[in-house]
Design a protein around this motif. Structure first.
Motif, PDB file in Angstrom:
ATOM      1  N   VAL A   7     -10.159  -3.054   6.742  1.00  0.00           N
ATOM      2  CA  VAL A   7      -9.680  -4.318   6.194  1.00  0.00           C
ATOM      3  C   VAL A   7      -9.561  -4.242   4.673  1.00  0.00           C
ATOM      4  N   ILE A   8     -10.516  -3.624   4.021  1.00  0.00           N
ATOM      5  CA  ILE A   8     -10.448  -3.491   2.563  1.00  0.00           C
ATOM      6  C   ILE A   8      -9.233  -2.661   2.159  1.00  0.00           C
ATOM      7  N   ALA A   9      -8.967  -1.582   2.884  1.00  0.00           N
ATOM      8  CA  ALA A   9      -7.804  -0.748   2.574  1.00  0.00           C
ATOM      9  C   ALA A   9      -6.497  -1.497   2.819  1.00  0.00           C
ATOM     10  N   LEU A  10      -6.418  -2.214   3.931  1.00  0.00           N
ATOM     11  CA  LEU A  10      -5.209  -2.980   4.233  1.00  0.00           C
ATOM     12  C   LEU A  10      -5.010  -4.126   3.249  1.00  0.00           C
ATOM     13  N   PHE A  11      -6.100  -4.766   2.843  1.00  0.00           N
ATOM     14  CA  PHE A  11      -6.024  -5.840   1.861  1.00  0.00           C
ATOM     15  C   PHE A  11      -5.446  -5.318   0.542  1.00  0.00           C
ATOM     16  N   GLY A  12      -5.981  -4.214   0.065  1.00  0.00           N
ATOM     17  CA  GLY A  12      -5.491  -3.634  -1.182  1.00  0.00           C
ATOM     18  C   GLY A  12      -4.043  -3.184  -1.093  1.00  0.00           C
ATOM     19  N   ALA A  13      -3.690  -2.562   0.023  1.00  0.00           N
ATOM     20  CA  ALA A  13      -2.310  -2.102   0.194  1.00  0.00           C
ATOM     21  C   ALA A  13      -1.342  -3.277   0.293  1.00  0.00           C
ATOM     22  N   ALA A  14      -1.734  -4.329   1.000  1.00  0.00           N
ATOM     23  CA  ALA A  14      -0.860  -5.495   1.155  1.00  0.00           C
ATOM     24  C   ALA A  14      -0.634  -6.191  -0.185  1.00  0.00           C
ATOM     25  N   VAL A  15      -1.685  -6.329  -0.975  1.00  0.00           N
ATOM     26  CA  VAL A  15      -1.539  -6.948  -2.290  1.00  0.00           C
ATOM     27  C   VAL A  15      -0.680  -6.064  -3.199  1.00  0.00           C
ATOM     28  N   GLY A  16      -0.858  -4.751  -3.096  1.00  0.00           N
ATOM     29  CA  GLY A  16      -0.031  -3.833  -3.880  1.00  0.00           C
ATOM     30  C   GLY A  16       1.439  -3.911  -3.505  1.00  0.00           C
ATOM     31  N   ILE A  17       1.722  -3.948  -2.223  1.00  0.00           N
ATOM     32  CA  ILE A  17       3.107  -4.068  -1.765  1.00  0.00           C
ATOM     33  C   ILE A  17       3.712  -5.389  -2.219  1.00  0.00           C
ATOM     34  N   ALA A  18       2.934  -6.463  -2.116  1.00  0.00           N
ATOM     35  CA  ALA A  18       3.428  -7.772  -2.549  1.00  0.00           C
ATOM     36  C   ALA A  18       3.752  -7.761  -4.037  1.00  0.00           C
ATOM     37  N   GLY A  19       2.905  -7.122  -4.829  1.00  0.00           N
ATOM     38  CA  GLY A  19       3.160  -7.048  -6.266  1.00  0.00           C
ATOM     39  C   GLY A  19       4.409  -6.268  -6.601  1.00  0.00           C
ATOM     40  N   MET A  52      11.908 -12.313  -0.377  1.00  0.00           N
ATOM     41  CA  MET A  52      10.712 -13.142  -0.237  1.00  0.00           C
ATOM     42  C   MET A  52      10.084 -13.018   1.153  1.00  0.00           C
ATOM     43  N   VAL A  53      10.854 -12.607   2.149  1.00  0.00           N
ATOM     44  CA  VAL A  53      10.312 -12.487   3.511  1.00  0.00           C
ATOM     45  C   VAL A  53       9.248 -11.389   3.588  1.00  0.00           C
ATOM     46  N   PRO A  54       9.532 -10.146   3.179  1.00  0.00           N
ATOM     47  CA  PRO A  54       8.455  -9.148   3.218  1.00  0.00           C
ATOM     48  C   PRO A  54       7.333  -9.452   2.220  1.00  0.00           C
ATOM     49  N   PHE A  55       7.666 -10.110   1.106  1.00  0.00           N
ATOM     50  CA  PHE A  55       6.639 -10.509   0.144  1.00  0.00           C
ATOM     51  C   PHE A  55       5.638 -11.465   0.791  1.00  0.00           C
ATOM     52  N   LEU A  56       6.147 -12.467   1.483  1.00  0.00           N
ATOM     53  CA  LEU A  56       5.269 -13.437   2.139  1.00  0.00           C
ATOM     54  C   LEU A  56       4.502 -12.819   3.308  1.00  0.00           C
ATOM     55  N   TYR A  85       1.441  -4.050   9.654  1.00  0.00           N
ATOM     56  CA  TYR A  85       2.570  -3.348  10.270  1.00  0.00           C
ATOM     57  C   TYR A  85       3.872  -4.115  10.051  1.00  0.00           C
ATOM     58  N   LEU A  86       3.818  -5.419  10.212  1.00  0.00           N
ATOM     59  CA  LEU A  86       4.991  -6.258  10.016  1.00  0.00           C
ATOM     60  C   LEU A  86       5.488  -6.180   8.576  1.00  0.00           C
ATOM     61  N   SER A  87       4.577  -6.253   7.617  1.00  0.00           N
ATOM     62  CA  SER A  87       4.996  -6.223   6.218  1.00  0.00           C
ATOM     63  C   SER A  87       5.570  -4.862   5.831  1.00  0.00           C
ATOM     64  N   ILE A  88       5.021  -3.793   6.360  1.00  0.00           N
ATOM     65  CA  ILE A  88       5.579  -2.465   6.092  1.00  0.00           C
ATOM     66  C   ILE A  88       6.979  -2.356   6.690  1.00  0.00           C
ATOM     67  N   GLY A  89       7.141  -2.812   7.917  1.00  0.00           N
ATOM     68  CA  GLY A  89       8.454  -2.768   8.562  1.00  0.00           C
ATOM     69  C   GLY A  89       9.486  -3.624   7.850  1.00  0.00           C
ATOM     70  N   LEU A  90       9.100  -4.832   7.463  1.00  0.00           N
ATOM     71  CA  LEU A  90      10.034  -5.709   6.755  1.00  0.00           C
ATOM     72  C   LEU A  90      10.390  -5.161   5.378  1.00  0.00           C
ATOM     73  N   THR A  91       9.425  -4.564   4.714  1.00  0.00           N
ATOM     74  CA  THR A  91       9.709  -3.951   3.411  1.00  0.00           C
ATOM     75  C   THR A  91      10.685  -2.796   3.555  1.00  0.00           C
ATOM     76  N   ALA A  92      10.497  -1.984   4.587  1.00  0.00           N
ATOM     77  CA  ALA A  92      11.421  -0.867   4.823  1.00  0.00           C
ATOM     78  C   ALA A  92      12.821  -1.377   5.154  1.00  0.00           C
ATOM     79  N   LEU A  93      12.910  -2.385   6.012  1.00  0.00           N
ATOM     80  CA  LEU A  93      14.218  -2.950   6.353  1.00  0.00           C
ATOM     81  C   LEU A  93      14.889  -3.585   5.143  1.00  0.00           C
ATOM     82  N   TYR A  94      14.119  -4.298   4.341  1.00  0.00           N
ATOM     83  CA  TYR A  94      14.669  -4.932   3.145  1.00  0.00           C
ATOM     84  C   TYR A  94      15.196  -3.885   2.168  1.00  0.00           C
ATOM     85  N   GLY A  95      14.414  -2.867   1.934  1.00  0.00           N
ATOM     86  CA  GLY A  95      14.856  -1.814   1.008  1.00  0.00           C
ATOM     87  C   GLY A  95      16.094  -1.101   1.510  1.00  0.00           C
ATOM     88  N   LEU A  96      16.114  -0.773   2.782  1.00  0.00           N
ATOM     89  CA  LEU A  96      17.261  -0.061   3.342  1.00  0.00           C
ATOM     90  C   LEU A  96      18.508  -0.949   3.354  1.00  0.00           C
TER      91      LEU A  96
END
Length: 103
Positions: A7-19, A52-56, A85-96
């Motif tokens: 959870v700590i690793a996912l929390f940090g990664a999610a906040v990093g991706i959002a930033g 804003m979708v993958p950010f949220l 998993y959802l945020s990683i997938g949405l970020t990849a789709l958004y970037g692509l």
């Protein structure tokens, strides 16, 4: 591996991706303001708004992770993992999609 470490690793990664997403969205939106053609300006603003979708989704993952750290509920742990998993997938789709179709 303990759930706390996950959870700590996912929390940090999610906040990093959002930033990172917030910086990219801001850059694209600011760039749209410099364009002279209205159609191009609308296109860039649309791309920024869709970001804003993958950010949220990343913030939602961080929220579930924080809630798990406070209450250690199994539902919150599962929600943290699935939202990540959802945020990683949405970020990849958004970037692509932004790269291939709009930019």
């Amino acid at each position: 591996m303990e759930k706390k470490d996950i959870v700590i690793a996912l929390f940090g990664a999610a906040v990093g991706i959002a930033g990172i997403l917030l910086v990219v969205i801001g850059f694209i939106y600011a760039h749209s303001e410099t364009l002279e053609l209205l159609d191009d300006r609308k296109k860039y603003k649309f791309v920024a708004k869709i970001g804003m979708v993958p950010f949220l989704a990343s913030l939602l993952c961080a929220l579930f992770g924080l809630r798990w750290m406070l209450y250690q509920n199994e539902i919150c742990f599962s929600a943290t993992v699935y939202c990540f998993y959802l945020s990683i997938g949405l970020t990849a789709l958004y970037g692509l999609a932004a790269f291939l179709f709009y930019l």
